[in-house]
Write a protein that holds these residues in place. Structure first.
Motif, PDB file in Angstrom:
ATOM      1  N   SER A 107       0.838  -1.205   0.000  1.00  0.00           N
ATOM      2  CA  SER A 107       0.000   0.000   0.000  1.00  0.00           C
ATOM      3  C   SER A 107       0.866   1.245   0.000  1.00  0.00           C
ATOM      4  O   SER A 107       2.063   1.194   0.288  1.00  0.00           O
ATOM      5  CB  SER A 107      -0.928   0.002   1.220  1.00  0.00           C
ATOM      6  OG  SER A 107      -0.165   0.005   2.418  1.00  0.00           O
ATOM      7  N   ALA A 108       0.233   2.372  -0.320  1.00  0.00           N
ATOM      8  CA  ALA A 108       0.908   3.668  -0.292  1.00  0.00           C
ATOM      9  C   ALA A 108      -0.062   4.701   0.251  1.00  0.00           C
ATOM     10  O   ALA A 108      -1.271   4.628   0.003  1.00  0.00           O
ATOM     11  CB  ALA A 108       1.376   4.074  -1.692  1.00  0.00           C
ATOM     12  N   VAL A 109       0.462   5.662   1.009  1.00  0.00           N
ATOM     13  CA  VAL A 109      -0.343   6.779   1.490  1.00  0.00           C
ATOM     14  C   VAL A 109       0.180   8.040   0.802  1.00  0.00           C
ATOM     15  O   VAL A 109       1.391   8.285   0.765  1.00  0.00           O
ATOM     16  CB  VAL A 109      -0.320   6.887   3.034  1.00  0.00           C
ATOM     17  CG1 VAL A 109       1.094   7.067   3.567  1.00  0.00           C
ATOM     18  CG2 VAL A 109      -1.219   8.009   3.519  1.00  0.00           C
ATOM     19  N   ILE A 110      -0.729   8.820   0.242  1.00  0.00           N
ATOM     20  CA  ILE A 110      -0.368   9.948  -0.623  1.00  0.00           C
ATOM     21  C   ILE A 110      -1.046  11.207  -0.107  1.00  0.00           C
ATOM     22  O   ILE A 110      -2.281  11.269  -0.008  1.00  0.00           O
ATOM     23  CB  ILE A 110      -0.798   9.660  -2.078  1.00  0.00           C
ATOM     24  CG1 ILE A 110       0.093   8.566  -2.673  1.00  0.00           C
ATOM     25  CG2 ILE A 110      -0.741  10.912  -2.932  1.00  0.00           C
ATOM     26  CD1 ILE A 110      -0.335   8.118  -4.046  1.00  0.00           C
ATOM     27  N   TYR A 111      -0.241  12.218   0.237  1.00  0.00           N
ATOM     28  CA  TYR A 111      -0.786  13.498   0.692  1.00  0.00           C
ATOM     29  C   TYR A 111       0.228  14.586   0.407  1.00  0.00           C
ATOM     30  O   TYR A 111       1.412  14.317   0.143  1.00  0.00           O
ATOM     31  CB  TYR A 111      -1.126  13.457   2.190  1.00  0.00           C
ATOM     32  CG  TYR A 111      -0.050  12.879   3.071  1.00  0.00           C
ATOM     33  CD1 TYR A 111       1.120  13.581   3.350  1.00  0.00           C
ATOM     34  CD2 TYR A 111      -0.205  11.615   3.631  1.00  0.00           C
ATOM     35  CE1 TYR A 111       2.109  13.043   4.162  1.00  0.00           C
ATOM     36  CE2 TYR A 111       0.776  11.064   4.439  1.00  0.00           C
ATOM     37  CZ  TYR A 111       1.932  11.783   4.699  1.00  0.00           C
ATOM     38  OH  TYR A 111       2.900  11.250   5.504  1.00  0.00           O
ATOM     39  N   GLY A 112      -0.242  15.825   0.457  1.00  0.00           N
ATOM     40  CA  GLY A 112       0.614  16.969   0.183  1.00  0.00           C
ATOM     41  C   GLY A 112       1.395  17.397   1.412  1.00  0.00           C
ATOM     42  O   GLY A 112       1.276  16.826   2.489  1.00  0.00           O
TER      43      GLY A 112
END
Length: 463
Positions: A107-112
Motif C-alpha cells: 500500500s501507499a499513502v499519498i498526501y501533500g
C-alpha cells in the motif's frame, strides 16, 4: 453479535483479536455484511463510531481473497481510499496495516505537504491499495505516476468534509479516471447534504443506505458548558480552566492558523505543555505534535478544524472551543473527539458577544439545552445579548443586567419555565442573557431546522 458472525475471514479475525476488538460497533454490524456482499454503500457515521474498520475490513477481505485481474504493463492499484486531510489519511493507512497483519497487501499513502520522492518510489514498486488526499492525488495523475484504471474498490471517507473543503472538482476529476464497470463504491459521511446525494447518483450503482446515528447528534455522555467572557479576557480564562487540573489532556480549537500558534505560544510561556497543529505546519511537525499529544508529553493541543480531522485519541476527557465554529455542524465534529465509547467528556465553549450568533446556531441544530455558567472574576463587563427568538435568551424582561459579582459562578439547572430558564418564544422581548441559566433549543427547533439553508456562514479562509 461478534465479528465472526459478520462473515469475516480468519486472517482478519486473528488480527482483530490481537488488537483487542471484541464486539462490532453499530456501523460495523450494518456496513460490513453489505460491503462483503459487493453492494455500493452510503453510510452515515460520525467520527469515532468505528467507520474505518467498517469499510477497511471488507476491503482487505476482498483484496486478500479475490485474485488480481492481471493485465499488460506494471502492477496497478486495485483499491483507492480518499480522505480530506493528511492526518486522516495516515490514520486510515495505519489502521488498515494493523488489520492486514496476516496479509501481504502493498500500500501507499499519498498526501501533500511533503516531498513526492517516497510516494513515487512506492508507486513504481507497485501497490494494491492507495490511501490519498484529493489534491496530491491529482498531482500524481498529472505526472502520470499513478494509473487508476485498475481500481476495483473506491472508498470516500468523510465525504461531507471533502466537499466542504472544496474538493468536489478534484473528486470528479479522479472519478473520471476510474473504471465505471465492475467497481464497488463505499461512501462514508457524517451528513448527507444535497451535493453528496447528487454525487452519489452520478457514480454509484443502486447503493444501500445505513445510518447509525441521526445527523448532527452527539454522545449523551458529553457535558456541554458555556462560559461567557469578554473577548479580551479569553486567554486569561483559558489559562484558569487549564490550571484547575494541569494533568487533563485537552484539545483546544481556535479559528485560524495564526491564532493557533499565538495561543500555543502563550500557553507555553505560562508553563503549560502545548503544541499547535494546522495547515501551515509541515507534515513532520504535525505528526510530531500529534504524537506528543497522544503520548501525554504535551497536555494541550491547539488545532484548527481542518487540521483536527483524523485526531483519534481514546479517552480524551476535554475539548475547549476557544473560538466557536462559524458552521454549526463543525461543533459536532469537534466535540466528537471526547465522550467516546461510553466515556464521560467535557465540551467547554468560551463565548463572547460576537460568538453569540454562532452559539444560537449550534443549539438550534443540536435541539438540546446547553448550560451557561459565569465563572467568578471572568463575567463579561456587559451581559451578553443572546437576542430575541433565539436560544440563550433568559426570561428576565427589563434592561441591561449589571455584571454579576464574584461568587455567582454556580450554574443553575432550572427545569420547567421558572426564573432563570431561557426561552426562545417570539413574543419574548427585552432583557439580556442571564448567565447561570441554560441556553435551550428553540421551542420549534425542528421547524427551524427544516427552514435552515444548508450553507451557513462562510468558513474562515485562514484555517
Amino acid at each position: 453479535m461478534s465479528f465472526e458472525s459478520l462473515g469475516l475471514a480468519p486472517f482478519l479475525l486473528r488480527a482483530l483479536a490481537e488488537q483487542g476488538y471484541e464486539t462490532p460497533t453499530p456501523i460495523q454490524q450494518q456496513a460490513i455484511p453489505l460491503a462483503l456482499a459487493g453492494h455500493d454503500l452510503l453510510a452515515g457515521a460520525q467520527t469515532g463510531t468505528g467507520k474505518t474498520a467498517a469499510f477497511g475490513l471488507p476491503l482487505l477481505q476482498y483484496l486478500g481473497t479475490e485474485p488480481q485481474k492481471v493485465g499488460p504493463g506494471p502492477r496497478k492499484p486495485r483499491a483507492l481510499v480518499l480522505t480530506p486531510t493528511r492526518e486522516l489519511a495516515t490514520q486510515v493507512h495505519d489502521s488498515l496495516r494493523g488489520y492486514s497483519k496476516y496479509l501481504r497487501i502493498p500500500s501507499a499513502v499519498i498526501y501533500g505537504g511533503v516531498g513526492m520522492g517516497n510516494q513515487l518510489d512506492s508507486l513504481r514498486r507497485g501497490v494494491d491499495m492507495v490511501i490519498a488526499c484529493p489534491g496530491r492525488l491529482i498531482d500524481h495523475i498529472e505526472r502520470r505516476s499513478i494509473d487508476l484504471s485498475g481500481i476495483e474498490v473506491l472508498i470516500l471517507d468523510e465525504a461531507d468534509r471533502m466537499l466542504d473543503m472544496g474538493f468536489l472538482p478534484s473528486i470528479k476529476r479522479i472519478l473520471a479516471k476510474l473504471p465505471k464497470q465492475n467497481r464497488q463504491t463505499l461512501l462514508f459521511s457524517a451528513t448527507f447534504p444535497e451535493s453528496i446525494k447528487q454525487l452519489a447518483m452520478e457514480f454509484m450503482r443502486n447503493p444501500r443506505e445505513v445510518q447509525v446515528t441521526p445527523q448532527n447528534t452527539v454522545a449523551e455522555t458529553i457535558a456541554h458548558r458555556v462560559h461567557p467572557v469578554d473577548t479580551a479576557r479569553k486567554r486569561e480564562l483559558l489559562l484558569h480552566l487549564l490550571g484547575q487540573d494541569a494533568r487533563v489532556q485537552t484539545l483546544v480549537f481556535a479559528k485560524t492558523k495564526h491564532g493557533s500558534d499565538k495561543l500555543a505560544t502563550h500557553l507555553e510561556k505560562a508553563g503549560i505543555q502545548a503544541a499547535a497543529i494546522h495547515g501551515n505546519k509541515s507534515q513532520g511537525q504535525r505528526l510530531r505534535a500529534l504524537g506528543d499529544f497522544k503520548s501525554g508529553k504535551v497536555k494541550v493541543l491547539v488545532a484548527t478544524d481542518i487540521a483536527a480531522r483524523g485526531i483519534d485519541i481514546d479517552q480524551l476527557p476535554r475539548v475547549i472551543n476557544y473560538d466557536l465554529p462559524m458552521v454549526a455542524e463543525d461543533y459536532v465534529h469537534r466535540i466528537g473527539r471526547t465522550g467516546r465509547n461510553g466515556a464521560n467528556g467535557e465540551a467547554l465553549s468560551l463565548v463572547s458577544q460576537e460568538d453569540a450568533k454562532y452559539l444560537r446556531q449550534i443549539v438550534r441544530m443540536l435541539g438540546r439545552d446547553m448550560e451557561i455558567r459565569d465563572l467568578p472574576g471572568f463575567e463579561p463587563q456587559v451581559p451578553i445579548r443572546w437576542g430575541n427568538s433565539a436560544p440563550g435568551k433568559a426570561e428576565q424582561p427589563g434592561g441591561q443586567r449589571p455584571p454579576r459579582k464574584p461568587g455567582g459562578g454556580r450554574g443553575r439547572r432550572p427545569s420547567g419555565g421558572g426564573e432563570g430558564q431561557a426561552h426562545a418564544h417570539a413574543g419574548n422581548r427585552g432583557g439580556n442573557g442571564r448567565s447561570g441559566a441554560r441556553a435551550p433549543a428553540a421551542a420549534h427547533a425542528h421547524q427551524r431546522n427544516q427552514q435552515r439553508n444548508g450553507g451557513g456562514p462562510r468558513r474562515d479562509a485562514n484555517r
